[in-house]
Scaffold this motif. Structure first.
Motif, PDB file in Angstrom:
ATOM      1  N   UNK A   1     -27.862  21.318 -49.457  1.00  0.00           N
ATOM      2  CA  UNK A   1     -29.461  21.415 -49.195  1.00  0.00           C
ATOM      3  C   UNK A   1     -29.470  20.302 -48.111  1.00  0.00           C
ATOM      4  N   UNK A   2     -30.824  20.182 -47.550  1.00  0.00           N
ATOM      5  CA  UNK A   2     -31.297  19.447 -46.268  1.00  0.00           C
ATOM      6  C   UNK A   2     -31.430  17.826 -46.647  1.00  0.00           C
ATOM      7  N   UNK A   3     -31.267  17.162 -45.921  1.00  0.00           N
ATOM      8  CA  UNK A   3     -31.030  17.297 -44.454  1.00  0.00           C
ATOM      9  C   UNK A   3     -29.580  17.535 -44.232  1.00  0.00           C
ATOM     10  N   UNK A   4     -29.062  17.793 -42.886  1.00  0.00           N
ATOM     11  CA  UNK A   4     -27.705  17.766 -42.625  1.00  0.00           C
ATOM     12  C   UNK A   4     -27.366  17.486 -41.289  1.00  0.00           C
ATOM     13  N   UNK A   5     -26.163  16.932 -41.073  1.00  0.00           N
ATOM     14  CA  UNK A   5     -25.743  16.664 -39.539  1.00  0.00           C
ATOM     15  C   UNK A   5     -24.978  17.820 -39.119  1.00  0.00           C
ATOM     16  N   UNK A   6     -25.661  18.613 -38.170  1.00  0.00           N
ATOM     17  CA  UNK A   6     -25.080  19.956 -37.716  1.00  0.00           C
ATOM     18  C   UNK A   6     -23.615  19.503 -36.875  1.00  0.00           C
ATOM     19  N   UNK A   7     -23.527  18.490 -36.174  1.00  0.00           N
ATOM     20  CA  UNK A   7     -22.208  18.297 -35.560  1.00  0.00           C
ATOM     21  C   UNK A   7     -21.244  17.925 -36.567  1.00  0.00           C
ATOM     22  N   UNK A   8     -21.499  17.019 -37.699  1.00  0.00           N
ATOM     23  CA  UNK A   8     -20.545  16.544 -38.603  1.00  0.00           C
ATOM     24  C   UNK A   8     -20.065  17.770 -39.420  1.00  0.00           C
ATOM     25  N   UNK A   9     -21.224  18.887 -39.907  1.00  0.00           N
ATOM     26  CA  UNK A   9     -20.689  19.723 -40.621  1.00  0.00           C
ATOM     27  C   UNK A   9     -20.570  21.148 -40.158  1.00  0.00           C
ATOM     28  N   UNK A  10     -20.743  21.457 -38.929  1.00  0.00           N
ATOM     29  CA  UNK A  10     -20.472  22.530 -38.251  1.00  0.00           C
ATOM     30  C   UNK A  10     -19.768  22.672 -36.986  1.00  0.00           C
ATOM     31  N   UNK A  11     -20.257  21.960 -36.056  1.00  0.00           N
ATOM     32  CA  UNK A  11     -20.220  21.998 -34.791  1.00  0.00           C
ATOM     33  C   UNK A  11     -18.687  21.341 -34.340  1.00  0.00           C
ATOM     34  N   UNK A  12     -18.314  20.234 -35.330  1.00  0.00           N
ATOM     35  CA  UNK A  12     -16.979  19.844 -35.003  1.00  0.00           C
ATOM     36  C   UNK A  12     -15.951  20.376 -35.929  1.00  0.00           C
ATOM     37  N   UNK A  13     -16.059  20.838 -37.201  1.00  0.00           N
ATOM     38  CA  UNK A  13     -15.100  21.333 -37.812  1.00  0.00           C
ATOM     39  C   UNK A  13     -14.796  22.680 -37.446  1.00  0.00           C
ATOM     40  N   UNK A  14     -15.937  23.446 -37.153  1.00  0.00           N
ATOM     41  CA  UNK A  14     -15.481  24.962 -36.551  1.00  0.00           C
ATOM     42  C   UNK A  14     -14.841  25.116 -35.611  1.00  0.00           C
ATOM     43  N   UNK A  15     -15.015  24.586 -34.399  1.00  0.00           N
ATOM     44  CA  UNK A  15     -14.220  24.714 -33.110  1.00  0.00           C
ATOM     45  C   UNK A  15     -12.512  24.160 -33.529  1.00  0.00           C
ATOM     46  N   UNK A  16     -12.652  23.161 -34.414  1.00  0.00           N
ATOM     47  CA  UNK A  16     -11.330  22.752 -34.673  1.00  0.00           C
ATOM     48  C   UNK A  16     -10.456  23.498 -35.390  1.00  0.00           C
ATOM     49  N   UNK A  17     -11.097  24.276 -36.415  1.00  0.00           N
ATOM     50  CA  UNK A  17     -10.611  25.122 -37.160  1.00  0.00           C
ATOM     51  C   UNK A  17     -10.229  26.631 -36.438  1.00  0.00           C
ATOM     52  N   UNK A  18     -10.934  26.888 -35.507  1.00  0.00           N
ATOM     53  CA  UNK A  18     -10.502  28.038 -34.810  1.00  0.00           C
ATOM     54  C   UNK A  18      -9.606  27.793 -33.966  1.00  0.00           C
ATOM     55  N   UNK A  19      -9.602  26.547 -33.059  1.00  0.00           N
ATOM     56  CA  UNK A  19      -8.453  26.386 -32.022  1.00  0.00           C
ATOM     57  C   UNK A  19      -7.089  26.124 -32.978  1.00  0.00           C
ATOM     58  N   UNK A  20      -7.457  25.550 -34.192  1.00  0.00           N
ATOM     59  CA  UNK A  20      -5.976  25.172 -34.761  1.00  0.00           C
ATOM     60  C   UNK A  20      -5.445  26.689 -35.281  1.00  0.00           C
ATOM     61  N   UNK A  21      -6.299  27.675 -35.491  1.00  0.00           N
ATOM     62  CA  UNK A  21      -5.830  29.009 -35.781  1.00  0.00           C
ATOM     63  C   UNK A  21      -5.081  29.750 -34.670  1.00  0.00           C
ATOM     64  N   UNK A  22      -5.679  29.465 -33.594  1.00  0.00           N
ATOM     65  CA  UNK A  22      -5.108  30.137 -32.417  1.00  0.00           C
ATOM     66  C   UNK A  22      -3.784  29.335 -32.001  1.00  0.00           C
ATOM     67  N   UNK A  23      -3.828  27.921 -31.971  1.00  0.00           N
ATOM     68  CA  UNK A  23      -2.742  27.281 -31.623  1.00  0.00           C
ATOM     69  C   UNK A  23      -1.459  27.359 -32.606  1.00  0.00           C
ATOM     70  N   UNK A  24      -1.775  27.604 -33.985  1.00  0.00           N
ATOM     71  CA  UNK A  24      -1.149  27.539 -35.108  1.00  0.00           C
ATOM     72  C   UNK A  24      -0.622  26.158 -35.643  1.00  0.00           C
ATOM     73  N   UNK A  25      -1.657  25.447 -35.794  1.00  0.00           N
ATOM     74  CA  UNK A  25      -1.784  24.005 -36.432  1.00  0.00           C
ATOM     75  C   UNK A  25      -1.788  24.299 -37.829  1.00  0.00           C
TER      76      UNK A  25
END
Length: 408
Positions: free
Chosen positions: A142-166
């Motif tokens: 539920x609200x409020x939420x910090x989009x950077x903390x909850x989505x914008x940081x963890x999502x690219x980390x997870x995707x790049x880690x998938x591509x890189x193989x982390x």
């Protein structure tokens, strides 16, 4: 690119302008860069670190020409203390960023398959799954939420880690290293410690995958080293910037979403479009946002080059500004206005020439997924604080909101 010598007039070199690393909030365009653009197509600058001064090209045509011209090389930069933004500068062998041809193609070849359009199409369902899990968690709490903390940081980390193989258990540690490396706070010692940690981990990972047949980047690099196509040191130097690449998606998307959340007409435009029709708006936002502080990496003139009546002497460092090129009024009418109908839109936000961003297709895919998913799953999305209370990153090379508090 070289002008007719008979047309050249003996011009006094432009004055050397100090270009401090301004801590700018929001999406404000750097006023120093704006002044330099008005002074002329070719100016000279001195940045906070390094030695001496460098030429700066700001026009779209000149930026494209220089970045395609083999008379301007990157490799020589590694042997110099060129004036620069970063307080620390220790490029590693194998880094694509400092490779000239033919080494650049040799180094890029082993990993190219991991970043193709086809590879991204195969990755997209998994990336959407990762993003859906994150957004579901936000909605559940539920609200409020910090989009950077909850989505914008963890999502690219997870995707790049998938591509890189982390591996999952190493992802937070790797992210902590990358965050420190791109920051200008903490000084050279903190950055060096982060680099040692990350590059030590990369070395161990590449060695462990020498005989892997998997398609992740670390496996591709390990196999290429085992075949003798590249050296181990080159593989490690190549992998580092690719691993850090997710940071740019975090902060670019943060700026884009901030613009949408503070400009109702822009948000309405985006919501009125089908996802397949949002591409031109994303391109315009990529053109508009001030992705970075000052400039990136220099080139060195390998021979004398005449440009706009000035002689760039062999050995002179030269910077190009993609931010300035994206605001060139000769190419983009009313460049300081967001025009969602702009066509054509030949922005240079992912670079140009041989050093065009390796992960551009990956970054674009992640940006599309983030915007489309948030608009679909959070139809009432809005800022939870006044716009002027959004906190922005400070003392950093890549600009963006530190937090993005939202409600719905």
């Amino acid at each position: 690119m070289t002008e007719d010598p008979t047309l050249l007039t003996a011009q006094v070199p432009p004055p050397v302008r100090d270009w401090p690393a301004l801590d700018l909030a929001g999406t404000e365009f750097d006023p120093v860069l704006a002044d330099l653009m008005r002074e002329g197509p070719l100016t000279r600058v001195r940045l906070p670190h390094g030695e001496g001064w460098a030429w700066l090209a700001t026009r779209h045509a000149d930026v494209k020409a220089i970045t395609n011209d083999p008379r301007f090389g990157r490799a020589e930069v590694t042997r110099r203390q060129v004036t620069r933004l970063a307080p620390h500068f220790k490029p590693r062998p194998g880094s694509l960023a400092f490779a000239d041809q033919p080494d650049h193609n040799r180094l890029r070849k082993p990993v190219a398959g991991a970043f193709t359009v086809g590879a991204m199409k195969r990755l997209r369902p998994r990336a959407q799954e990762l993003l859906d899990e994150l957004v579901a968690g936000v909605l559940r709490d539920g609200p409020p939420a910090d989009l950077v903390e909850r989505v914008l940081e963890p999502f690219p980390i997870a995707v790049v880690s998938e591509v890189m193989g982390v591996p999952a258990e190493d992802r937070e540690r790797v992210h902590a290293w990358t965050r420190q490396i791109i920051s200008t706070s903490g000084g050279a010692e903190a950055a060096e410690q982060a680099k040692q940690g990350m590059y030590g981990w990369i070395t161990d990972t590449v060695r462990a995958r020498a005989h892997s047949t998997d398609e992740d980047v670390y496996s591709l690099l390990g196999a290429a080293v085992a075949r003798g196509e590249i050296g181990e040191e080159e593989a490690v130097g190549l992998a580092g910037p690719l691993q850090i690449g997710g940071e740019a998606v975090t902060h670019n998307c943060g700026q884009m979403l901030f613009l949408m959340l503070t400009r109702p007409e822009l948000m309405a435009d985006m919501r009125s479009r089908e996802p397949s029709a949002r591409g031109p708006v994303l391109d315009e936002l990529l053109r508009y946002i001030p992705h970075r502080t000052s400039v990136g990496l220099a080139r060195i003139a390998l021979e004398d080059v005449d440009l706009h009546g000035h002689r760039i002497a062999a050995g002179d460092p030269v910077y190009v500004s993609y931010l300035a090129a994206n605001r060139d009024p000769d190419v983009f009418p009313e460049p300081d206005r967001i025009d969602t109908g702009r066509d054509p839109n030949p922005h240079l936000s992912f670079g140009n020439g041989s050093h065009y961003c390796t992960g551009a297709v990956l970054a674009r895919m992640q940006t599309e997924l983030i915007v489309d998913t948030l608009l679909e799953r959070m139809p009432e999305l809005r800022l939870a604080v006044p716009a002027d209370q959004v906190v922005w990153r400070r003392r950093t090379m890549i600009r963006g909101p530190l937090t993005l508090p939202v409600t719905w």
